[in-house]
Structure formats: C-alpha cells, structure tokens
Design an enzyme around this catalytic site. Structure first.
Site, PDB file in Angstrom:
ATOM      1  N   GLU A  22      12.489   2.511  13.655  1.00  0.00           N
ATOM      2  CA  GLU A  22      11.549   3.711  13.275  1.00  0.00           C
ATOM      3  C   GLU A  22      10.127   3.508  14.176  1.00  0.00           C
ATOM      4  O   GLU A  22      10.211   2.642  14.692  1.00  0.00           O
ATOM      5  CB  GLU A  22      11.340   3.334  11.738  1.00  0.00           C
ATOM      6  CG  GLU A  22      10.525   1.881  11.483  1.00  0.00           C
ATOM      7  CD  GLU A  22      10.153   1.726   9.888  1.00  0.00           C
ATOM      8  OE1 GLU A  22       9.998   2.819   9.319  1.00  0.00           O
ATOM      9  OE2 GLU A  22      10.385   0.649   9.580  1.00  0.00           O
ATOM     10  N   LEU A  74      11.428   1.363   6.749  1.00  0.00           N
ATOM     11  CA  LEU A  74      10.681   1.886   5.430  1.00  0.00           C
ATOM     12  C   LEU A  74      11.388   2.951   4.991  1.00  0.00           C
ATOM     13  O   LEU A  74      11.757   4.018   5.977  1.00  0.00           O
ATOM     14  CB  LEU A  74       9.221   2.211   5.688  1.00  0.00           C
ATOM     15  CG  LEU A  74       8.413   2.514   4.519  1.00  0.00           C
ATOM     16  CD1 LEU A  74       7.987   1.313   3.621  1.00  0.00           C
ATOM     17  CD2 LEU A  74       7.114   3.138   4.734  1.00  0.00           C
ATOM     18  N   LYS A  92       6.743  -1.925   1.598  1.00  0.00           N
ATOM     19  CA  LYS A  92       5.401  -1.388   2.392  1.00  0.00           C
ATOM     20  C   LYS A  92       4.173  -2.381   2.254  1.00  0.00           C
ATOM     21  O   LYS A  92       3.179  -2.138   1.515  1.00  0.00           O
ATOM     22  CB  LYS A  92       5.063   0.061   1.745  1.00  0.00           C
ATOM     23  CG  LYS A  92       4.141   0.964   2.800  1.00  0.00           C
ATOM     24  CD  LYS A  92       4.268   2.392   2.464  1.00  0.00           C
ATOM     25  CE  LYS A  92       3.434   3.266   3.177  1.00  0.00           C
ATOM     26  NZ  LYS A  92       3.483   3.083   4.564  1.00  0.00           N
ATOM     27  N   TYR A 135       0.911  -1.202  -0.005  1.00  0.00           N
ATOM     28  CA  TYR A 135       0.110   0.022   0.098  1.00  0.00           C
ATOM     29  C   TYR A 135       0.788   1.336   0.118  1.00  0.00           C
ATOM     30  O   TYR A 135       2.052   1.232   0.264  1.00  0.00           O
ATOM     31  CB  TYR A 135      -1.028   0.218   0.949  1.00  0.00           C
ATOM     32  CG  TYR A 135      -0.210   0.295   2.531  1.00  0.00           C
ATOM     33  CD1 TYR A 135       0.521  -0.576   3.121  1.00  0.00           C
ATOM     34  CD2 TYR A 135      -0.434   1.716   3.094  1.00  0.00           C
ATOM     35  CE1 TYR A 135       1.220  -0.208   4.263  1.00  0.00           C
ATOM     36  CE2 TYR A 135       0.285   1.889   4.135  1.00  0.00           C
ATOM     37  CZ  TYR A 135       0.961   0.904   4.878  1.00  0.00           C
ATOM     38  OH  TYR A 135       1.686   1.249   6.137  1.00  0.00           O
TER      39      TYR A 135
HETATM   40  N1  PDD Z   1       2.969   5.014   7.286  1.00  0.00           N
HETATM   41  N2  PDD Z   1       7.507   3.784   8.678  1.00  0.00           N
HETATM   42  C1  PDD Z   1       6.670   2.954   8.674  1.00  0.00           C
HETATM   43  C2  PDD Z   1       6.514   1.584   9.286  1.00  0.00           C
HETATM   44  C3  PDD Z   1       5.295   3.537   8.117  1.00  0.00           C
HETATM   45  O1  PDD Z   1       4.242   2.751   8.342  1.00  0.00           O
HETATM   46  C4  PDD Z   1       5.506   4.840   7.633  1.00  0.00           C
HETATM   47  C5  PDD Z   1       4.135   5.504   7.099  1.00  0.00           C
HETATM   48  C6  PDD Z   1       6.678   5.543   7.641  1.00  0.00           C
HETATM   49  C7  PDD Z   1       7.098   7.044   6.952  1.00  0.00           C
HETATM   50  O2  PDD Z   1       6.671   6.647   5.701  1.00  0.00           O
HETATM   51  P1  PDD Z   1       5.938   7.697   4.728  1.00  0.00           P
HETATM   52  O3  PDD Z   1       6.901   9.140   5.086  1.00  0.00           O
HETATM   53  O4  PDD Z   1       6.243   7.562   3.402  1.00  0.00           O
HETATM   54  O5  PDD Z   1       4.800   8.140   5.030  1.00  0.00           O
HETATM   55  C8  PDD Z   1       7.792   5.018   8.178  1.00  0.00           C
HETATM   56  C9  PDD Z   1       1.770   5.607   6.719  1.00  0.00           C
HETATM   57  C10 PDD Z   1       1.729   7.182   6.959  1.00  0.00           C
HETATM   58  C11 PDD Z   1       0.653   4.431   7.174  1.00  0.00           C
HETATM   59  O6  PDD Z   1       0.703   3.520   7.330  1.00  0.00           O
HETATM   60  O7  PDD Z   1      -0.535   5.282   7.273  1.00  0.00           O
END
Ligand code: PDD
Length: 288
Positions: A180, A205, A147, A33
């Site tokens: 993270e 990620l 992801k 996703y």
């Molecule tokens: N999640 N690390 C993890 C495990 C994440 O699920 C996310 C983002 C990030 C930050 O990635 P980005 O900057 O590309 O949003 C880091 C999204 C927001 C979610 O699952 O809702």
C-alpha cells in the site's frame, strides 16, 4: 478564528493542547488513531472508522475510552467549533501516562485527543493531472493492519516521495508485490477492465475509503478482484489509483519513471473518483 482541540475531556485552544511527557504514545508510539473525512454535515463512513478504531484498540489491549455515541458527539462538536465544512477530524488514543516501562502499566487511563482541520478533499488539480508515486521496500512492522501511531517508516517514505517530486510512495513486499502507499491504499485497473486491490489481511491497513470504493464499484456493476499485484504489473497497467480519507480517489499517472497508460488520468479512475465523491457527499454511508 482560533482552532480548538479536544484533550482528555476538555475543549482547549489548539495552541494549549498538551499531553504529558510520559504519555506512552510519545515514548512508545503505544496508541492508535483515525482520520475521518468531513464533507458538509457528514463524517464519511464514521461507522467503519469507529469499528476499525475499536479493532485497533482491542489488538493493542487498550480500553475504549468512551462509547461510539459519545465519541461521535465530540467529533461533531469539534467540527462545529472549528467551523469545518470540508476537512477531517483526527482522533488519537494512547494507552495513557505512566512511568516509562516497556510492559503495560497496571492502572492507566487512556489519553484521548482530537483535532479538526479544514482541507480540500477533492483537489481539482490533483484530479485533473493525476499524481506521481515512487516505489520503496515496505520496512514496516508485521501488523500494519492496526492503525498504530508508529508511523516512522511511513514518514520516511513520504519524505522520500517528496524529495523525488512525487506525492506518495507505494511500498512493496519481499515478493515485489505492492502492499500500500504510506498513507493510502493502492489499486490498478487491468486491460480486462477489472479493478484490482490487495486483499486486506495483516499486510495492509483496511482503508475505509478502500471499503467505500469497493461498495461503489459493486453498486456501479464494475468488476473488482482482491489479489496482490506486482510493481511491474502496476507499471504496465492501463490505469492505477490510490484511496485515502484525506484525498478520496486519485489517479496515479506515473510510477517511478514509468508513465501509466498515456500519462493522464484514465476513464475508470475518473469515473470512480466522481462516483466516490458523490457517495461521500451523500451522507448515505452509514455502514458498519
Ligand atoms: N492514512 N494505508 C495507510 C498506511 C494509511 O495510513 C491510510 C490512511 C490508508 C487509507 O485508509 P483510509 O481510507 O481509511 O483513510 C491506507 C490517513 C489518511 C493518515 O494517516 O493521515
């Protein structure tokens, strides 16, 4: 106004957005996703999101269901139909529907669903107060760089944070280094005013906001280093931050029971939050 979702080629009322019970996303979390921020007319760093989506799909050997251009048309149309000015689009692609069997089915069409939602991405209260995080062991699988929709450990961690009155849980590896957050990337600012975040390998990620902020930091002439940092180092750092597409840049003012700095958002965090907000609103991030 009723919400509209996109489900396998059709725009449908959100309440009627269903996939089949034998969708492999439902049975095996066999899919991935993206969450793309919408700021006015801009999908923030859409190019980087689509690139990461393709990378995740390639890693899972799922066929890309449509071209980037077609996907972008659907994202725009969904944002328009839901009248989103600030919020995000969620898109999910799974391997598709097949009789339950662990190995990949021979012929299967990927399922593609999208939803869009209004959300305040720059929350004035979170910005001015900063947030509290807790720390928890990272119990996820070996490829969090994909992801994937397999987010149970992340959901457990987020719930634990919520129960502790925190906004996020920062996960740490066997060496005690922060990997993270459950849905965000983690950062610290050192006494030497270096902005530090972990290198994006297969352990985390590679956040699109992370990449955007690295770009912003470089443009602003600030110094950054990609290296691991421990929970102990984070607790004694003058500032800590986190980034995500749904909250952009937030100052972390407490880790477990330890206040960070003087327990208020620090100058570097505040500056970066502002610079990133400008970057996101500028529509200038057409980087892939
Ligand atoms: N999640 N690390 C993890 C495990 C994440 O699920 C996310 C983002 C990030 C930050 O990635 P980005 O900057 O590309 O949003 C880091 C999204 C927001 C979610 O699952 O809702």
């Amino acid at each position: 106004m009723s919400r509209i979702a996109y489900v396998n080629g059709r725009y449908v009322p959100h309440r009627d957005g269903y996939v089949h019970i034998e969708d492999r996303g439902y049975q095996f979390a066999d899919g991935c996703y993206e969450v793309v921020a919408i700021s006015g007319d801009t999908f923030v760093d859409a190019g980087l999101h689509l690139k990461r989506l393709r990378r995740s799909l390639d890693a899972l050997k799922i066929a890309f269901p449509m071209t980037d251009a077609a996907l972008t048309v659907v994202m725009r149309e969904l944002a328009r139909r839901n009248m989103i000015r600030e919020g995000f689009v969620y898109l999910q692609i799974t391997r598709g529907v097949a009789p339950r069997d662990f190995a990949f089915p021979a012929k299967v069409k990927p399922s593609l669903v999208m939803t869009a939602r209004t959300k305040t991405l720059i929350d004035p209260r979170l910005l001015s107060d900063g947030i509290k995080v807790i720390t928890i062991p990272d119990i996820r699988w070996g490829r969090p760089d994909i992801k994937s929709v397999a987010l149970l450990p992340n959901a457990l961690g987020k719930e634990q944070a919520k129960q502790a009155g925190a906004v996020e849980a920062w996960q740490f590896d066997r060496d005690g280094n922060v990997t993270e957050g459950t849905s965000s990337n983690a950062w610290i600012v050192t006494k030497a005013c270096e902005v530090v975040t972990r290198k994006a390998n297969t352990d985390i990620l590679n956040g699109v906001t992370r990449l955007g902020l690295l770009h912003v930091i470089a443009e602003a002439g600030l110094r950054f280093v990609e290296r691991p940092f421990s929970v102990a180092e984070a607790k004694s750092a003058p500032e800590a931050l986190q980034t995500s597409s749904t909250n952009f840049v937030l100052s972390v003012v407490r880790i477990d029971d330890t206040p960070i700095g003087d327990g208020k958002p620090g100058p570097v965090g505040q500056k970066l939050a502002k610079l990133y907000a400008d970057y996101a609103a500028s529509g200038a991030q057409d980087r892939t």
